[in-house]
Design an enzyme around this catalytic site. Sequence first.
Site, short mmCIF file in Angstrom:
data_model
loop_
_atom_site.label_atom_id
_atom_site.label_comp_id
_atom_site.label_asym_id
_atom_site.label_seq_id
_atom_site.Cartn_x
_atom_site.Cartn_y
_atom_site.Cartn_z
N GLN A 4 -0.34 4.30 0.03
CA GLN A 4 -0.78 5.12 1.02
C GLN A 4 -0.19 5.12 2.63
O GLN A 4 0.10 5.49 3.31
CB GLN A 4 -2.24 5.33 0.96
N SER A 11 0.70 -1.19 0.14
CA SER A 11 0.05 0.57 0.14
C SER A 11 0.80 1.22 -0.08
O SER A 11 1.82 1.07 1.12
CB SER A 11 -1.23 0.22 1.86
N ASP A 50 -5.91 0.07 -9.82
CA ASP A 50 -7.02 0.88 -9.84
C ASP A 50 -8.04 1.26 -10.59
O ASP A 50 -8.78 1.24 -11.09
CB ASP A 50 -6.50 2.83 -9.76
C1 S3P Z 1 -2.73 5.80 -4.41
C2 S3P Z 1 -2.36 4.40 -3.82
C3 S3P Z 1 -3.19 3.15 -3.94
C4 S3P Z 1 -4.09 3.71 -5.00
C5 S3P Z 1 -4.63 5.12 -4.68
C6 S3P Z 1 -3.57 6.08 -4.49
C7 S3P Z 1 -1.91 6.50 -3.96
O1 S3P Z 1 -3.80 2.53 -2.86
O2 S3P Z 1 -5.34 2.69 -5.00
O3 S3P Z 1 -5.98 5.23 -5.86
O4 S3P Z 1 -1.93 7.92 -4.49
O5 S3P Z 1 -1.02 6.22 -2.90
P1 S3P Z 1 -2.84 2.19 -1.78
O6 S3P Z 1 -2.08 2.53 -1.09
O7 S3P Z 1 -3.96 2.07 -0.47
O8 S3P Z 1 -3.16 0.96 -2.20
#
Ligand code: S3P
Length: 669
Positions: free
Chosen positions: A170, A168, A316
């Site tokens: 994020q 992840s 995504d």
């Molecule tokens: C993102 C990370 C992804 C993605 C989201 C944007 C980011 O999520 O699905 O649209 O900008 O870090 P995850 O890190 O939860 O997988």
Amino acid sequence: MSTSRSPLVVRGIIRAPGDKSISHRALIFAAMASGPSRIRDILASADVHATAAALRAMGADIPALSDDFIVHGHGVAALHSPESALDCGNSGTTTRLVAGLVAGLPGRVARFEGDASLSRRPMRRIAAPLTGMGARIDFESADGHDGLPMRVHGMPLSAITVVNTHASAQVKGALLLAGLASGSGVTVQEPQRSRDHTERMLLARGVHLEMTDDGVVLPAAQRLNPVDVVVPSDPSSAAFFAALAALADDGVLRLENVCLNPTRTGAFDVLRRMGMRLDVENERTIGGESIGTVVAYPASLQGTAIGGAEIPRCIDELPMLACVAARSAGETRITEAGELRVKESDRIRAVVENLRRLGVDAEELADGMRITGSQAGLSGHVVTHGDHRLAMAFGILAAIPGNHITIDDPGCVAVSYPTFWRDLAQATGSATHPTAGAIINMSEPTPLVIAIDGPAASGKSSTAQWVAQRLSVHHVDSGAFYRAITLLALASGVPPEQWAPEALLAEAHRITWRLTERSVLPLVDGQVHDDAMRDAPVTRQVSRVAQMAPVRQWVNEQVRSAGAATDVVVDGRDIGTAVFPDAALKVFLIADPWERARRRLIQRLGRRPNDAEIAEETEALVARDALDAAQSAPARDAITIDTTTVTQEEQVERIVALAKATRDRLRGQ
Ligand code: S3P
């Protein structure tokens, strides 16, 4: 492929808007650095606005988002606790990244709130490691679940090594931000590589981090320099158009300026594996990211298996790939994608349910889905649950001739790709048709935009409403969008004389729209505000707002995207000239000022006005006509109807007859 339907021909150049992940990070890093950072081509979507607003609430000097602006950063120490809760809207990235930042700033406290979808999304995945570093995080929902609302208390943090069970960006980003803000070292290991924009952008800003085979190591006490950034186009947005090209019968689409970071290009690889030809031209490196033009061609597609390390590289895009699979020969299996269940909607359930509604053979798996494709026509109604990627994925299927697909909430694309419907109309050549209305409901072979224009009090709004009802299409009242902005401006507390278009537009992302049965309804913060919008304070100030050119442009964009989403009757000033110059039918209503004044007063007073009252109102109307003269000229191809001596019913009948004739003529083409 042999079908009796008309062919889908794609053409043109699509420049998808800025990358969402990079846009969030560009703002956050600019606010954390000391000095000016110039940001160009940022994605000005609802999610990114949420990040900008959160940073502003913490004292960052972030101007209204535009194509080119400068953030004057004052360093992390200058960021303070926000006075009220941070509204993260629909944006998981805003929540998780900004929570990481706050956690690393001792003494700062922020409460995070979001819409219903965001409030359901799991936050323990950041709360647990941030707490492990020494921060305090309280979940404040009534049922105590690990989502929003959530309060983050910044603390002095200690170093941490986190071994994440799933990839992840994020979570990784939140931890790196906490480490940077607090000066502590952070190591993150992941089972597969998640998108690495945080790492690349930090390296470009002078941070000494190490990207390892399975993660990242950020040493303690790093400094962040301000750096200018040009945001490339979002591959997750561009991918919808790669899919459209793949499903087309003829033509080619050039997708320009796409970020080709290898952690993001999984969908392109999958589409190639399914048989698509996708060429990359003009590849170059800008700001540590590889960028190029993707050239996409129609193909005969084969089902495939998608899983393992490929999943984070196309996470995504999986709803879109599932929709492509529905038109590909044989079976497609998506596995090891359980993360889809905790995105903006449960994307496994929602995608499968919608595919099945359309008649596709699809099945939910615990961690993915199985789809068997065919070339049969698809028809039905798609429920997006407000999830932007669902609206766009099914929007691609809806654009295929022979499919009859309606989508409940096309406006939710504002989260990541506000101009999606317009771009889709352009790519499918609807621009050569009179309107772009074919996109959502292909059951109308040649859809209509009917533009109704005329001076103040010419009765255009009520006429348009009535015509829309008679034709069973949607009514768009552009005035309602001006009223929505005026409502927000009044709520800001700034005196109307000091309203500036930039400040008004900085809040405009709070306005979205929804299709109700017969109309396109603007929402403010996701809510209907019909009464307040019609109230006297708004009525008094709305023309001030409607005279601001940037505001007009913004409203026109909303109206155009509604018109690209469904068949519409639109009324308002300059609709037939500036907003829909290609409308199939343009009507310009005129009436004697005395008669207009009389009608307006009847509506306002609910009784017959006397002559003195009419005279006074006529004078006001004539003055208003003079003020509006610049926007009030009829389009050259408009049909002018003088309504002075006809009843509204007769006038509606006339327009309905014209509309039907226009529709017949277009169908016969
Ligand atoms: C993102 C990370 C992804 C993605 C989201 C944007 C980011 O999520 O699905 O649209 O900008 O870090 P995850 O890190 O939860 O997988």
